[in-house]
Structures are given as structure tokens and as C-alpha cells.
Design a protein around this motif. Structure first.
Motif, PDB file in Angstrom:
ATOM      1  N   LYS A   3       0.836  -1.198   0.000  1.00 29.77           N
ATOM      2  CA  LYS A   3       0.000   0.000   0.000  1.00 29.77           C
ATOM      3  C   LYS A   3       0.869   1.246   0.000  1.00 29.77           C
ATOM      4  O   LYS A   3       1.793   1.370   0.796  1.00 29.77           O
ATOM      5  CB  LYS A   3      -0.899   0.007   1.231  1.00 29.77           C
ATOM      6  N   ILE A   4       0.543   2.196  -0.884  1.00 32.98           N
ATOM      7  CA  ILE A   4       1.308   3.434  -1.014  1.00 32.98           C
ATOM      8  C   ILE A   4       0.378   4.623  -0.817  1.00 32.98           C
ATOM      9  O   ILE A   4      -0.688   4.696  -1.433  1.00 32.98           O
ATOM     10  CB  ILE A   4       1.982   3.524  -2.396  1.00 32.98           C
ATOM     11  N   LEU A   5       0.806   5.550   0.047  1.00 28.77           N
ATOM     12  CA  LEU A   5       0.084   6.800   0.257  1.00 28.77           C
ATOM     13  C   LEU A   5       0.776   7.886  -0.549  1.00 28.77           C
ATOM     14  O   LEU A   5       1.972   8.121  -0.391  1.00 28.77           O
ATOM     15  CB  LEU A   5       0.069   7.173   1.747  1.00 28.77           C
ATOM     16  N   ILE A   6       0.015   8.544  -1.421  1.00 28.81           N
ATOM     17  CA  ILE A   6       0.541   9.620  -2.252  1.00 28.81           C
ATOM     18  C   ILE A   6       0.008  10.941  -1.710  1.00 28.81           C
ATOM     19  O   ILE A   6      -1.205  11.130  -1.623  1.00 28.81           O
ATOM     20  CB  ILE A   6       0.118   9.432  -3.720  1.00 28.81           C
ATOM     21  N   VAL A   7       0.918  11.837  -1.338  1.00 24.89           N
ATOM     22  CA  VAL A   7       0.541  13.150  -0.827  1.00 24.89           C
ATOM     23  C   VAL A   7       0.993  14.182  -1.857  1.00 24.89           C
ATOM     24  O   VAL A   7       2.174  14.484  -1.966  1.00 24.89           O
ATOM     25  CB  VAL A   7       1.173  13.428   0.552  1.00 24.89           C
ATOM     26  N   GLU A   8       0.035  14.672  -2.626  1.00 24.99           N
ATOM     27  CA  GLU A   8       0.332  15.568  -3.756  1.00 24.99           C
ATOM     28  C   GLU A   8      -0.833  16.531  -3.929  1.00 24.99           C
ATOM     29  O   GLU A   8      -1.985  16.098  -4.006  1.00 24.99           O
ATOM     30  CB  GLU A   8       0.547  14.743  -5.024  1.00 24.99           C
ATOM     31  N   ASP A   9      -0.543  17.834  -3.997  1.00 30.31           N
ATOM     32  CA  ASP A   9      -1.605  18.828  -4.117  1.00 30.31           C
ATOM     33  C   ASP A   9      -2.015  19.128  -5.560  1.00 30.31           C
ATOM     34  O   ASP A   9      -3.064  19.723  -5.785  1.00 30.31           O
ATOM     35  CB  ASP A   9      -1.231  20.123  -3.396  1.00 30.31           C
ATOM     36  N   GLU A  10      -1.247  18.707  -6.524  1.00 27.22           N
ATOM     37  CA  GLU A  10      -1.600  18.892  -7.940  1.00 27.22           C
ATOM     38  C   GLU A  10      -2.440  17.692  -8.400  1.00 27.22           C
ATOM     39  O   GLU A  10      -1.923  16.567  -8.474  1.00 27.22           O
ATOM     40  CB  GLU A  10      -0.353  18.983  -8.809  1.00 27.22           C
ATOM     41  N   LEU A  50       4.707   8.616  -0.532  1.00 29.65           N
ATOM     42  CA  LEU A  50       5.323   9.516  -1.497  1.00 29.65           C
ATOM     43  C   LEU A  50       4.815  10.908  -1.174  1.00 29.65           C
ATOM     44  O   LEU A  50       3.618  11.188  -1.302  1.00 29.65           O
ATOM     45  CB  LEU A  50       4.933   9.141  -2.927  1.00 29.65           C
ATOM     46  N   LEU A  51       5.714  11.784  -0.739  1.00 30.41           N
ATOM     47  CA  LEU A  51       5.333  13.091  -0.228  1.00 30.41           C
ATOM     48  C   LEU A  51       5.891  14.206  -1.100  1.00 30.41           C
ATOM     49  O   LEU A  51       7.112  14.267  -1.340  1.00 30.41           O
ATOM     50  CB  LEU A  51       5.856  13.253   1.206  1.00 30.41           C
ATOM     51  N   ASP A  52       5.022  15.069  -1.545  1.00 31.52           N
ATOM     52  CA  ASP A  52       5.423  16.281  -2.272  1.00 31.52           C
ATOM     53  C   ASP A  52       6.065  17.216  -1.241  1.00 31.52           C
ATOM     54  O   ASP A  52       5.408  17.630  -0.299  1.00 31.52           O
ATOM     55  CB  ASP A  52       4.190  16.924  -2.898  1.00 31.52           C
ATOM     56  N   VAL A  53       7.324  17.556  -1.407  1.00 30.58           N
ATOM     57  CA  VAL A  53       8.027  18.374  -0.416  1.00 30.58           C
ATOM     58  C   VAL A  53       7.675  19.846  -0.523  1.00 30.58           C
ATOM     59  O   VAL A  53       8.052  20.635   0.345  1.00 30.58           O
ATOM     60  CB  VAL A  53       9.564  18.189  -0.497  1.00 30.58           C
ATOM     61  N   CYS A  54       6.944  20.264  -1.544  1.00 32.93           N
ATOM     62  CA  CYS A  54       6.571  21.674  -1.720  1.00 32.93           C
ATOM     63  C   CYS A  54       5.085  21.894  -1.494  1.00 32.93           C
ATOM     64  O   CYS A  54       4.466  22.714  -2.172  1.00 32.93           O
ATOM     65  CB  CYS A  54       6.970  22.134  -3.111  1.00 32.93           C
ATOM     66  N   LEU A  55       4.496  21.182  -0.548  1.00 31.22           N
ATOM     67  CA  LEU A  55       3.088  21.389  -0.255  1.00 31.22           C
ATOM     68  C   LEU A  55       2.889  22.780   0.340  1.00 31.22           C
ATOM     69  O   LEU A  55       3.738  23.257   1.099  1.00 31.22           O
ATOM     70  CB  LEU A  55       2.583  20.352   0.761  1.00 31.22           C
TER      71      LEU A  55
END
Length: 56
Positions: A3-10, A50-55
Motif C-alpha cells: 500500500k502506497i500513500l501519495i501526498v500531492e496537491d496537484e 510519497l510526499l510532495d516536499v513543496c506542499l
């Protein structure tokens, strides 16, 4: 299944990552911000985040 959690605002990038990873055989969940990500992360275990570092 991993299981993968994707954290992305786009939304487009989030959708693309989810599609590629699902096609590769992973289960995915997506969050658009840190608050939503923490809620999902506490609700169930993930093998990778997977974390977007520019949230914002």
C-alpha cells in the motif's frame, strides 16, 4: 499487496502517480494536503509514503 500513500496537491500529478502505481500492482490512497495525509496514515498502515516536499 503493498500500500502506497501519495501526498500531492496537484490533481493531475496525483492522478498520474495513482494510475501508474495501480498498473504496477500497488494499492494506492491519495491525499491533497498534510492534514488529510495524517488522517489516512493513522487510519491504516502504509508500506510507503510519497510526499510532495513543496506542499503549501
Amino acid at each position: 499487496m503493498k500500500k502506497i500513500l501519495i501526498v500531492e496537491d496537484e490533481p493531475d500529478i496525483q492522478e498520474l502517480l495513482c494510475a501508474y502505481l495501480r498498473d504496477a500492482g500497488y494499492e494506492t490512497a491519495a491525499a491533497a494536503d498534510g492534514v488529510e495525509a495524517l488522517s489516512l496514515f493513522q487510519a491504516r498502515p502504509f508500506d510507503l509514503v510519497l510526499l510532495d516536499v513543496c506542499l503549501p
